[in-house]
Design an enzyme around this catalytic site. Structure first.
Site, PDB file in Angstrom:
ATOM      1  CB  CYS A 162      66.837  35.377  30.167  1.00 26.82           C
ATOM      2  SG  CYS A 162      66.026  36.153  28.765  1.00 26.82           S
ATOM      3  NE  ARG A 180      64.739  39.413  21.533  1.00 21.24           N
ATOM      4  CZ  ARG A 180      64.187  38.326  22.019  1.00 21.24           C
ATOM      5  NH1 ARG A 180      62.968  37.992  21.686  1.00 21.24           N
ATOM      6  NH2 ARG A 180      64.836  37.557  22.871  1.00 21.24           N
ATOM      7  CG  HIS A 194      72.480  37.870  28.781  1.00 22.45           C
ATOM      8  ND1 HIS A 194      71.242  38.333  28.383  1.00 22.45           N
ATOM      9  CD2 HIS A 194      73.317  38.112  27.761  1.00 22.45           C
ATOM     10  CE1 HIS A 194      71.348  38.815  27.153  1.00 22.45           C
ATOM     11  NE2 HIS A 194      72.588  38.709  26.754  1.00 22.45           N
TER      12      HIS A 194
END
Lengths: 241, 473
Positions: free
Chosen positions: A93, A127, A193
């Site tokens: 990220c 997002r 993740h």
């Protein structure tokens, strides 16, 4: 035999349970009788780039990522040299974004990156959040990887760069071109993740092989019982649909 | 003109009648009716909550936090009961603006009377600014900000930012009750020094010198330099100061000293409030996190003008908020339900279990529904390594049972001690079977798993004694 891991900025860049990736690397070594040593490096601390086999850089919140960007600028050359020398690297990220060429903020300012990855990131307006599944070709064989992504930055690879995989479900690098992450020699950048390594033992062992071969030549790793890991990945793959 | 129409007696009566009709229909349809009436009426009149709240004679009080808002609100309600103060109160799971409106509408009479003296509302961290703007509260209790469900809220820093921005919009008559030990929250007190009351723990023996892995905010909120911590109480909560810019923890005026934790049997501490002597508080709940909840409730009630005696009585009489810490007896075996929903809270449960002697029989139920957080990364931030040696057997359940089992495996629990049963009923049966009759089964569910599991236990396992409300009403 020992793997030496340098964990960069563990207290600043740890927002998505990055510690889980470190735990996984350590355990899979110790179950095989391979020694493991993890050293933490914060701002102002510089590892001996040649002494480590594996570098890890996680994700952070905006404020912390800015602190790291400033500190990392001075370390870029050492890090690139280590990767060219055969070290393994995993960046997640925010860490992935910082290792690219640059990051362009919503206001149009450009933040220089380390330049290890031939890729750049542009701030996005929405997002990308959710479970993500990609198909990868690590070490020549097809491998399905599952994780979770949560980013608004959109990352674009330069022509000829190899993504970590193709998106099966989820957004990936930029929600446009179907790529996810990047792989350059033994270095990986990704938005996945979850954390990534526990339920993707194929990827974990690929990285461990790269790391070990730096000082020990070609290594074949003892097989482990991964039935629980595989089951967890299968559930994560379903959750992504 | 619109304002006049909205305020007329007939208009208010019509809206309350509308709310009741919706509540009746949604109740029949099997839904709790805890948010729909408010949502419907707010569509007609967005200002309804403020209008109804302004009629409450004692005003209203908001409670917000990542951890502990439900338990703390329930503690405050119990204290208010001790003082015979009637409440309009929302319920957990109904902590957005519509849930608050529903609670107010339910209490109000058709004539527009408030039907209660005080409004007590727990509010979701992300909607706190919106609700505070609508209600003009007498007091707001801001307890903590931990990493919770990032996929829902965006990042922690953003939450702190919108809380900070909302401080300037509060009325000068609102008291902000603030946790001095949380640097992210304590900064709010500086924005309204005259109207803030700070609370905190003053007992270094209750904490540690090393932070847990789940700590969130170890860097100065003003200049970004790492904080120096004298003591860590829980996650990033502690006594801190910045050696670079001098930013430091404000001195609390309501605080706890001589904290004593006695595992599942309960906890106690000395409560010191401004201008009064020290009183001993005994609570029946385990762990430092519940000491924080009780201290926050005490500070909130102090801000509302209540005396320590009633606070102590209310806290002593309080048992537990729904599903937070419940002990049941099933077929002679003791079963303890402990909600886990984020790293900080889970770490406190781990810490409490470590006080109990012997190898533990566990069941952990991990769901990834929206209310639990779709992203389950957080379980890797829990210090389960500390517990691994004390696990005799663990049944893992819930929609992400496999990931939970894998987490325990990597924490050091041997594979043969782990058992994956996705279904809650089968999992609970297996967990009971593996528990000896003189032992306690510790059940650690995430939020939606807790709701479902309570239903399962009630329907299929005949718990002895009272189980409390099956669903929040």
């Amino acid at each position: 035999m020992e793997v030496k891991i340098a964990h960069l900025y563990p207290s600043l860049m740890n927002i998505y349970a990055d510690r889980g990736n470190i735990i996984t690397l350590s355990q899979r070594c110790s179950w095989r009788g391979i020694g493991v040593r993890v050293d933490d490096f914060g701002p102002g601390e510089t590892p001996d780039w040649q002494a480590y086999d594996f570098f890890y850089l996680g994700g952070g919140q905006d404020r912390e990522q800015l602190l790291v960007a400033r500190d990392l600028a001075a370390k870029g050359a050492g890090l690139i040299e280590a990767v060219l020398g055969g070290a393994a690297l995993l960046s997640i990220c925010g860490g992935y974004q910082l290792l690219g060429e640059y990051y362009r903020t919503a206001a149009g300012d450009t933040m220089e990156g380390v330049g290890l990855f031939k890729a750049h990131t542009v701030a996005g307006s929405r997002r990308c959040i959710g479970n993500v599944v990609i198909e990868s070709r690590l070490g020549g064989s097809k491998l399905k990887l599952a994780g979770f992504e949560n980013h608004s930055g959109k990352t674009y690879l330069e022509a000829g760069q190899e993504p970590l995989g193709r998106v099966v479900s989820g957004y990936g690098n930029n929600a446009e071109d179907g790529t996810e992450g990047i792989i350059y020699r033994g270095a990986i950048g990704t938005y996945m993740h979850g954390p990534l390594l526990p339920k993707n033992p194929g990827l974990t062992d690929f990285l461990l092989r790269v790391a070990l071969s730096r000082r020990h030549g070609e290594i074949s790793l003892a097989a482990l019982d991964d039935s629980l890991e595989d089951a967890a990945r299968a559930v994560a793959v379903k959750a992504a649909r | 003109m619109l304002e006049i129409v909205q305020n007329s007696k007939a208009a208010i009566a019509a809206k309350i009648a509308l709310a009741r009709t919706v509540a009746l229909i949604s109740g029949r349809a099997g839904h709790g009716g805890t948010t729909l009436p408010g949502r419907v009426v707010r569509a007609v009149d967005p200002g309804i909550s403020g209008r109804l709240a302004s009629r409450l004679p004692r005003g209203c009080m908001l409670v917000s936090a990542t951890n502990g808002k439900t338990t703390t609100s329930a503690m405050i309600a119990r204290i208010m009961e001790e003082e015979s103060i009637s409440l309009a109160r929302n319920r957990e799971g109904a902590n957005l603006a519509a849930g608050v409106a529903t609670a107010l509408l339910k209490k109000a009479s058709l004539g527009g009377g408030p039907g209660a003296e005080l409004g007590l509302f727990e509010v979701d961290e992300a909607v706190f600014p919106e609700v505070a703007r609508q209600l003009d509260p007498k007091a707001v209790l801001l307890m903590n900000l931990f990493r919770d469900q990032l996929d829902r809220y965006g990042e922690l820093e953003h939450l702190a930012e919108i809380w900070r921005a909302s401080m300037a919009r509060l009325s000068p008559l609102t008291t902000t009750v603030i946790n001095a030990d949380d640097p992210l929250v304590a900064g709010m007190a500086r924005l309204r020094p005259e109207q803030s009351l700070c609370f905190g723990i003053e007992d270094a023996t209750a904490g540690g010198l090393v932070s847990q892995h789940a700590s969130d905010s170890k860097y100065c909120t003003v200049c970004g330099h790492p904080f120096d911590y004298e003591v860590f109480y829980m996650g990033h909560l502690g006594k801190y100061h910045c050696p670079n810019c001098g930013n430091r923890r404000p001195s609390p005026t309501v605080f706890a000293e001589n904290v004593s934790l006695d595992g599942m049997r309960g906890s106690s501490f000395d409560l010191i409030t401004p201008g009064s002597s020290r009183v001993r508080v005994d609570i029946r709940l385990p762990g430092l996190y519940n000491v924080y909840n009780a201290l926050a409730a005490a500070a909130g009630c102090t801000a509302m003008g209540l005396a320590p005696a009633g606070i102590v009585r209310g806290l002593a009489a309080f048992s537990a908020a729904f599903g937070r810490v419940e002990t049941l007896s099933i077929g002679g075996k003791s079963v303890c339900l402990l909600l886990v929903k984020n790293p900080a809270g889970f770490n406190e449960v781990v810490r409490t279990l470590l006080i109990e002697p012997g190898q533990k029989s566990l069941m952990v139920a991990l769901n990834d529904r929206i209310a639990d957080g779709r992203d389950i990364s957080w379980i890797w931030d829990v210090d389960l390594e500390n517990l691994a040696g004390g696990v005799r057997s663990a049944v893992c359940s819930g929609t992400r049972a496999e990931e939970m089992a894998m987490r325990l495996k990597y924490a050091g629990v041997e594979s043969q001690r782990l058992n994956v049963r996705r279904g809650l009923r089968q999992a609970f049966q297996a967990a009971l079977d593996q528990t000896n009759s003189d032992e306690t089964l510790y059940v650690l569910p995430t939020y939606t798993a807790m709701l479902a599991l309570r239903q399962v236990i009630h329907q299929h396992f005949r718990p002895e004694g009272e189980m409390g409300d099956l669903v929040w009403k």
